[in-house]
Motif scaffolding. Structure first.
Motif, PDB file in Angstrom:
ATOM      1  N   LYS A   3       0.836  -1.190   0.000  1.00  0.00           N
ATOM      2  CA  LYS A   3       0.000   0.000   0.000  1.00  0.00           C
ATOM      3  C   LYS A   3       0.877   1.248   0.000  1.00  0.00           C
ATOM      4  CE  LYS A   3      -4.276   1.457   1.974  1.00  0.00           C
ATOM      5  NZ  LYS A   3      -5.280   1.306   2.988  1.00  0.00           N
ATOM      6  N   SER A   4       0.451   2.286  -0.698  1.00  0.00           N
ATOM      7  CA  SER A   4       1.220   3.534  -0.791  1.00  0.00           C
ATOM      8  C   SER A   4       1.451   4.140   0.589  1.00  0.00           C
ATOM      9  CB  SER A   4       0.471   4.548  -1.659  1.00  0.00           C
ATOM     10  OG  SER A   4       0.355   4.070  -2.970  1.00  0.00           O
ATOM     11  N   LEU A   5       2.573   4.852   0.718  1.00  0.00           N
ATOM     12  CA  LEU A   5       2.919   5.547   1.948  1.00  0.00           C
ATOM     13  C   LEU A   5       3.120   7.019   1.611  1.00  0.00           C
ATOM     14  CD1 LEU A   5       3.675   5.351   4.983  1.00  0.00           C
ATOM     15  CD2 LEU A   5       6.035   4.995   4.249  1.00  0.00           C
ATOM     16  N   TYR A   6       2.520   7.891   2.413  1.00  0.00           N
ATOM     17  CA  TYR A   6       2.583   9.329   2.165  1.00  0.00           C
ATOM     18  C   TYR A   6       3.211  10.055   3.345  1.00  0.00           C
ATOM     19  CZ  TYR A   6      -0.825   8.124  -1.397  1.00  0.00           C
ATOM     20  OH  TYR A   6      -1.455   7.543  -2.470  1.00  0.00           O
ATOM     21  N   LYS A   7       4.020  11.060   3.030  1.00  0.00           N
ATOM     22  CA  LYS A   7       4.573  11.959   4.044  1.00  0.00           C
ATOM     23  C   LYS A   7       3.733  13.226   3.960  1.00  0.00           C
ATOM     24  CE  LYS A   7       8.721  14.618   5.113  1.00  0.00           C
ATOM     25  NZ  LYS A   7      10.091  14.897   4.671  1.00  0.00           N
ATOM     26  N   ILE A   8       3.075  13.574   5.054  1.00  0.00           N
ATOM     27  CA  ILE A   8       2.187  14.735   5.090  1.00  0.00           C
ATOM     28  C   ILE A   8       2.831  15.800   5.968  1.00  0.00           C
ATOM     29  CG2 ILE A   8      -0.114  15.558   5.713  1.00  0.00           C
ATOM     30  CD1 ILE A   8       0.369  11.881   5.335  1.00  0.00           C
ATOM     31  N   THR A   9       3.054  16.972   5.402  1.00  0.00           N
ATOM     32  CA  THR A   9       3.635  18.100   6.128  1.00  0.00           C
ATOM     33  C   THR A   9       2.551  19.163   6.243  1.00  0.00           C
ATOM     34  OG1 THR A   9       5.773  17.616   5.110  1.00  0.00           O
ATOM     35  CG2 THR A   9       5.538  19.762   6.156  1.00  0.00           C
ATOM     36  N   PHE A  10       2.245  19.557   7.503  1.00  0.00           N
ATOM     37  CA  PHE A  10       1.180  20.538   7.705  1.00  0.00           C
ATOM     38  C   PHE A  10       1.490  21.438   8.891  1.00  0.00           C
ATOM     39  CE2 PHE A  10       0.059  16.828  10.169  1.00  0.00           C
ATOM     40  CZ  PHE A  10      -0.504  17.312  11.331  1.00  0.00           C
ATOM     41  N   LEU A  11       0.835  22.588   8.920  1.00  0.00           N
ATOM     42  CA  LEU A  11       1.016  23.592   9.962  1.00  0.00           C
ATOM     43  C   LEU A  11      -0.045  23.392  11.036  1.00  0.00           C
ATOM     44  CD1 LEU A  11       2.756  26.092  10.549  1.00  0.00           C
ATOM     45  CD2 LEU A  11       1.041  27.455   9.380  1.00  0.00           C
ATOM     46  N   ASN A  12       0.389  23.381  12.310  1.00  0.00           N
ATOM     47  CA  ASN A  12      -0.531  23.189  13.430  1.00  0.00           C
ATOM     48  C   ASN A  12      -0.024  23.977  14.637  1.00  0.00           C
ATOM     49  OD1 ASN A  12      -2.637  22.068  14.989  1.00  0.00           O
ATOM     50  ND2 ASN A  12      -1.309  20.404  15.666  1.00  0.00           N
ATOM     51  N   HIS A  13      -0.764  24.986  15.070  1.00  0.00           N
ATOM     52  CA  HIS A  13      -0.425  25.800  16.250  1.00  0.00           C
ATOM     53  C   HIS A  13       0.997  26.361  16.183  1.00  0.00           C
ATOM     54  CE1 HIS A  13      -4.152  24.801  18.207  1.00  0.00           C
ATOM     55  NE2 HIS A  13      -3.916  23.507  18.027  1.00  0.00           N
ATOM     56  N   GLY A  14       1.374  26.926  15.037  1.00  0.00           N
ATOM     57  CA  GLY A  14       2.687  27.553  14.897  1.00  0.00           C
ATOM     58  C   GLY A  14       3.842  26.585  14.734  1.00  0.00           C
ATOM     59  N   LYS A  15       3.535  25.320  14.558  1.00  0.00           N
ATOM     60  CA  LYS A  15       4.561  24.298  14.359  1.00  0.00           C
ATOM     61  C   LYS A  15       4.283  23.554  13.057  1.00  0.00           C
ATOM     62  CE  LYS A  15       5.973  24.237  18.942  1.00  0.00           C
ATOM     63  NZ  LYS A  15       5.661  25.607  19.174  1.00  0.00           N
ATOM     64  N   ILE A  16       5.334  23.027  12.459  1.00  0.00           N
ATOM     65  CA  ILE A  16       5.196  22.227  11.248  1.00  0.00           C
ATOM     66  C   ILE A  16       5.330  20.765  11.637  1.00  0.00           C
ATOM     67  CG2 ILE A  16       6.197  21.655   9.013  1.00  0.00           C
ATOM     68  CD1 ILE A  16       7.073  24.585   8.809  1.00  0.00           C
ATOM     69  N   TYR A  17       4.299  20.004  11.369  1.00  0.00           N
ATOM     70  CA  TYR A  17       4.272  18.574  11.671  1.00  0.00           C
ATOM     71  C   TYR A  17       4.577  17.792  10.404  1.00  0.00           C
ATOM     72  CZ  TYR A  17       1.906  19.117  16.223  1.00  0.00           C
ATOM     73  OH  TYR A  17       1.600  19.419  17.519  1.00  0.00           O
ATOM     74  N   GLU A  18       5.361  16.735  10.537  1.00  0.00           N
ATOM     75  CA  GLU A  18       5.612  15.805   9.432  1.00  0.00           C
ATOM     76  C   GLU A  18       5.203  14.423   9.913  1.00  0.00           C
ATOM     77  OE1 GLU A  18       9.696  16.138   8.225  1.00  0.00           O
ATOM     78  OE2 GLU A  18       9.449  18.220   7.610  1.00  0.00           O
ATOM     79  N   LEU A  19       4.117  13.904   9.338  1.00  0.00           N
ATOM     80  CA  LEU A  19       3.584  12.599   9.709  1.00  0.00           C
ATOM     81  C   LEU A  19       3.544  11.695   8.491  1.00  0.00           C
ATOM     82  CD1 LEU A  19       0.437  13.550  11.839  1.00  0.00           C
ATOM     83  CD2 LEU A  19       2.665  12.852  12.672  1.00  0.00           C
ATOM     84  N   TYR A  20       3.373  10.415   8.730  1.00  0.00           N
ATOM     85  CA  TYR A  20       3.270   9.438   7.652  1.00  0.00           C
ATOM     86  C   TYR A  20       1.929   8.722   7.769  1.00  0.00           C
ATOM     87  CZ  TYR A  20       8.128  10.260   6.674  1.00  0.00           C
ATOM     88  OH  TYR A  20       9.317  10.868   6.326  1.00  0.00           O
ATOM     89  N   GLY A  21       1.286   8.506   6.620  1.00  0.00           N
ATOM     90  CA  GLY A  21       0.016   7.805   6.595  1.00  0.00           C
ATOM     91  C   GLY A  21      -0.132   7.018   5.308  1.00  0.00           C
ATOM     92  N   LYS A  81       9.310   4.954   5.253  1.00  0.00           N
ATOM     93  CA  LYS A  81       9.047   5.931   6.292  1.00  0.00           C
ATOM     94  C   LYS A  81      10.341   6.526   6.810  1.00  0.00           C
ATOM     95  CE  LYS A  81       7.059   6.447  10.846  1.00  0.00           C
ATOM     96  NZ  LYS A  81       8.171   7.284  11.267  1.00  0.00           N
ATOM     97  N   GLY A  82      10.327   7.825   6.997  1.00  0.00           N
ATOM     98  CA  GLY A  82      11.426   8.525   7.647  1.00  0.00           C
ATOM     99  C   GLY A  82      11.005   8.854   9.072  1.00  0.00           C
ATOM    100  N   GLN A  83      11.665   9.818   9.651  1.00  0.00           N
ATOM    101  CA  GLN A  83      11.369  10.213  11.018  1.00  0.00           C
ATOM    102  C   GLN A  83      10.218  11.210  11.037  1.00  0.00           C
ATOM    103  OE1 GLN A  83      14.818  11.883  12.833  1.00  0.00           O
ATOM    104  NE2 GLN A  83      14.466  10.832  14.751  1.00  0.00           N
ATOM    105  N   SER A  84       9.234  10.984  11.891  1.00  0.00           N
ATOM    106  CA  SER A  84       8.163  11.957  12.103  1.00  0.00           C
ATOM    107  C   SER A  84       8.733  13.056  12.990  1.00  0.00           C
ATOM    108  CB  SER A  84       6.967  11.304  12.782  1.00  0.00           C
ATOM    109  OG  SER A  84       6.407  10.321  11.960  1.00  0.00           O
ATOM    110  N   VAL A  85       8.496  14.307  12.623  1.00  0.00           N
ATOM    111  CA  VAL A  85       9.088  15.411  13.385  1.00  0.00           C
ATOM    112  C   VAL A  85       8.086  16.541  13.581  1.00  0.00           C
ATOM    113  CG1 VAL A  85      11.455  14.960  12.615  1.00  0.00           C
ATOM    114  CG2 VAL A  85      10.048  16.547  11.342  1.00  0.00           C
ATOM    115  N   ILE A  86       8.422  17.409  14.533  1.00  0.00           N
ATOM    116  CA  ILE A  86       7.721  18.675  14.740  1.00  0.00           C
ATOM    117  C   ILE A  86       8.785  19.752  14.644  1.00  0.00           C
ATOM    118  CG2 ILE A  86       6.332  20.069  16.311  1.00  0.00           C
ATOM    119  CD1 ILE A  86       5.490  17.470  17.689  1.00  0.00           C
TER     120      ILE A  86
END
Length: 106
Positions: A3-21, A81-86
């Protein structure tokens, strides 16, 4: 077929989140993007990455994220998958929760 893997980068409360889904689609809620099947590293015993642990705790029990389209910076389909970060939105530096130190005796 994997199944495909996506890296999602988004802005949340003044921080940039990088998650995988594994699931990204247009949400049934107008103006939102749906992100599901979040992927986190699972470590038994010692916590290797406190940020990963923090994100796993923050999104524990989350079936689907509905992110406003304006908050999404980028969505990438990746091979692994890489590292999830804030990160701090202004400086781009990682937000690291400092290790709690004992209070000074008075």
């Amino acid at each position: 077929m994997a199944k495909s893997l996506y890296k999602i980068t988004f802005l949340n409360h003044g921080k940039i989140y990088e998650l995988y889904g594994r699931h990204v689609a247009a949400s049934s809620l107008w103006g939102f993007t749906e992100v599901g099947e979040l992927v986190f590293d699972v470590h038994d015993g010692i916590v290797v990455d406190p940020t990963e642990e923090r994100l796993r705790d923050e999104f524990a029990g989350t079936k689907v994220l509905h992110l406003p389209m304006q908050s999404i910076v980028r969505i990438e389909e990746v091979e692994r998958k890489g590292q999830s970060v804030i990160r701090d939105a202004e400086s781009g530096e990682r937000v690291v929760t400092p290790f709690p130190l004992p209070a000074k005796p008075r």
